[in-house]
Scaffold this active site. Structure first.
Site, mmCIF file in Angstrom:
data_model
loop_
_atom_site.group_PDB
_atom_site.id
_atom_site.type_symbol
_atom_site.label_atom_id
_atom_site.label_comp_id
_atom_site.label_asym_id
_atom_site.label_seq_id
_atom_site.Cartn_x
_atom_site.Cartn_y
_atom_site.Cartn_z
ATOM 1 N N GLY A 1 6.206 -16.462 18.499
ATOM 2 C CA GLY A 1 6.549 -15.126 18.986
ATOM 3 C C GLY A 1 5.319 -14.429 19.516
ATOM 4 O O GLY A 1 4.192 -14.884 19.331
ATOM 5 N N VAL B 1 0.085 -12.443 18.424
ATOM 6 C CA VAL B 1 0.747 -13.677 18.803
ATOM 7 C C VAL B 1 0.928 -14.477 17.507
ATOM 8 O O VAL B 1 0.079 -14.445 16.624
ATOM 9 C CB VAL B 1 -0.046 -14.451 19.893
ATOM 10 N N ASP C 1 11.058 -0.265 12.164
ATOM 11 C CA ASP C 1 11.238 -1.139 13.331
ATOM 12 C C ASP C 1 12.244 -2.243 13.009
ATOM 13 O O ASP C 1 12.050 -3.409 13.359
ATOM 14 C CB ASP C 1 9.876 -1.725 13.748
ATOM 15 N N GLY D 1 3.977 -10.257 20.534
ATOM 16 C CA GLY D 1 4.214 -8.830 20.772
ATOM 17 C C GLY D 1 3.098 -8.310 21.650
ATOM 18 O O GLY D 1 2.386 -9.087 22.278
HETATM 19 P P1 ADP Z 1 4.908 -7.922 16.539
HETATM 20 O O1 ADP Z 1 4.298 -6.827 15.746
HETATM 21 O O2 ADP Z 1 4.057 -8.379 17.664
HETATM 22 O O3 ADP Z 1 6.322 -7.658 16.936
HETATM 23 P P2 ADP Z 1 5.997 -9.771 14.573
HETATM 24 O O4 ADP Z 1 5.465 -9.793 13.186
HETATM 25 O O5 ADP Z 1 7.316 -9.109 14.771
HETATM 26 O O6 ADP Z 1 4.889 -9.155 15.532
HETATM 27 O O7 ADP Z 1 6.067 -11.253 15.127
HETATM 28 C C1 ADP Z 1 6.465 -11.501 16.453
HETATM 29 C C2 ADP Z 1 7.498 -12.605 16.484
HETATM 30 O O8 ADP Z 1 6.942 -13.818 15.961
HETATM 31 C C3 ADP Z 1 8.744 -12.354 15.628
HETATM 32 O O9 ADP Z 1 9.692 -11.574 16.304
HETATM 33 C C4 ADP Z 1 9.224 -13.779 15.357
HETATM 34 O O10 ADP Z 1 9.915 -14.291 16.480
HETATM 35 C C5 ADP Z 1 7.909 -14.555 15.230
HETATM 36 N N1 ADP Z 1 7.494 -14.636 13.819
HETATM 37 C C6 ADP Z 1 6.821 -13.694 13.123
HETATM 38 N N2 ADP Z 1 6.627 -14.055 11.844
HETATM 39 C C7 ADP Z 1 7.195 -15.271 11.717
HETATM 40 C C8 ADP Z 1 7.351 -16.186 10.613
HETATM 41 N N3 ADP Z 1 6.863 -15.892 9.408
HETATM 42 N N4 ADP Z 1 8.013 -17.349 10.828
HETATM 43 C C9 ADP Z 1 8.519 -17.621 12.047
HETATM 44 N N5 ADP Z 1 8.403 -16.822 13.121
HETATM 45 C C10 ADP Z 1 7.754 -15.652 12.972
HETATM 46 MG MG MG Z 2 8.119 -7.572 15.882
#
Ligand code: ADP
Ligand code: MG
Length: 328
Positions: A39, A45, A157, A41
């Site tokens: 993922g 990353v 969020d 944001g």
């Molecule tokens: P941001 O603050 O950039 O949104 P997130 O913590 O939401 O960061 O992580 C971005 C994306 O990465 C998530 O929406 C998900 O798709 C993926 N992701 C985050 N944490 C995990 C995890 N523990 N296992 C699998 N995928 C993850």
């Molecule tokens: Mg997120």
């Protein structure tokens, strides 16, 4: 790090963590698993890694410390502190280790192999959630959020991209992630204006009114609607229209997508999508809602299954109806 918002909201941040911050090279202890990143944001990353010593898989969230010229290390420390506080909940992602480099902090998180529930939310009939799935997952989300709220944490969020699954097929359990906008609400100071994602944002945020645990409950109402119908209830053609839809509570409960749902599912969403934060159901109250008390097997689905394929009772019941694709 929310730029100009920060002066207002710093009060809601935790600053103490127990996890030791490792400064040795991350790549000495973890190998990248090649393939698509998990993922991404604006400032983070997330990639899949394997811990060399144990062979276990983890999701590493790389977070830039400087964003738009501002030092955001304190916000990252807060995110770590909230993850630590929530270790007692099985519905919040587990934090394994933390690394720090010159420019980044790396949060080594438990790997959620099923990915975002977003995929099932926008999926067509075959892969979309059934009402029974939504009930089970919604109970878990509510238990997780009730835990956070008991600890005076608001997530701020909650949306399908921040609710992950331990496995996709068979459908596993949920894990709440991304505490980047979360805040403590215990302090006497009022918390205002932390912008989340337009579609999921509560009216009080748009009106610059105080934020509380009820702000999350609004998002859970939107989340339930999206999980059940595959359509986003307030989404307009642009941000402005979306915000207008939210502040006017311009929502339809008579859409085709809602037909065939248990009537109590509609009541559940209506108990959350209310303008007045004080009037919204709490997470604890939601867990007692009739919709979530009933057995999880939808009778509609069973009926269709028997009618459609009388000779194969073992085949999964068909989805409620074809879903409209939702704008990402
Ligand atoms: P941001 O603050 O950039 O949104 P997130 O913590 O939401 O960061 O992580 C971005 C994306 O990465 C998530 O929406 C998900 O798709 C993926 N992701 C985050 N944490 C995990 C995890 N523990 N296992 C699998 N995928 C993850
Ligand atoms: Mg997120």
């Amino acid at each position: 790090c929310q730029g100009a918002d920060l002066t207002q909201t710093r009060s809601g941040l935790l600053s103490e963590i127990k996890t030791p911050i490792k400064t040795e090279p991350f790549n000495e202890h973890y190998s990248l698993i090649p393939g698509k990143e998990l993922g991404r944001g604006k400032f983070a990353v997330v990639k899949k890694y394997v811990e060399k010593q144990t062979g276990k898989e983890y999701a590493a969230k790389f977070m830039r410390k400087r964003r738009k010229g501002q030092d955001c290390r304190l916000e990252i420390i807060h995110e770590i502190a909230v993850l630590e506080l929530a270790t007692a909940s099985p519905w919040v992602i587990n934090l394994h280790q933390v690394y720090e480099t010159a420019n980044e902090m790396i949060l080594v998180l438990e790997y959620a192999a099923g990915g975002e529930i977003f995929h099932q939310c926008v999926a067509e009939r075959e892969e979309a959630f059934r009402e029974a799935d939504v009930k089970r997952l919604m109970r878990q989300i509510l238990e997780g959020v009730a835990f956070l709220h008991r600890s005076s944490v608001v997530h701020l969020d909650l949306k399908p991209q921040n609710i992950l699954l331990t496995s996709e097929d068979p459908l596993g359990d949920i894990k709440i992630v991304d505490f980047g906008l979360s805040r403590m609400v215990s302090s006497s100071q009022e918390l205002r204006e932390i912008m989340g994602t337009p579609e999921y944002v509560a009216p009080e945020i748009l009106n610059y009114e105080p934020i509380s645990t009820a702000t999350d409950m609004w998002s859970i109402g939107v989340l339930a609607y999206v999980m059940l119908t595959g359509t986003s209830p307030f989404l307009g053609d642009d941000k402005q229209e979306t915000f207008l839809n939210i502040s006017q509570i311009n929502i339809s409960y008579t859409e085709e997508e809602l037909e065939g749902l248990e009537p109590s599912a509609i009541q559940f969403m209506k108990s959350l999508l209310i303008k007045e934060p004080q009037a919204r159901a709490t997470a604890e109250a939601c867990l007692q809602h009739p919709w979530l008390q009933q057995p999880t097997e939808g009778k509609e689905e069973r009926k269709e299954a028997t009618e459609g394929e009388p000779n194969s009772p073992a085949s999964p019941p068909p989805r409620r109806r074809k879903r409209r694709r939702r704008k990402a």
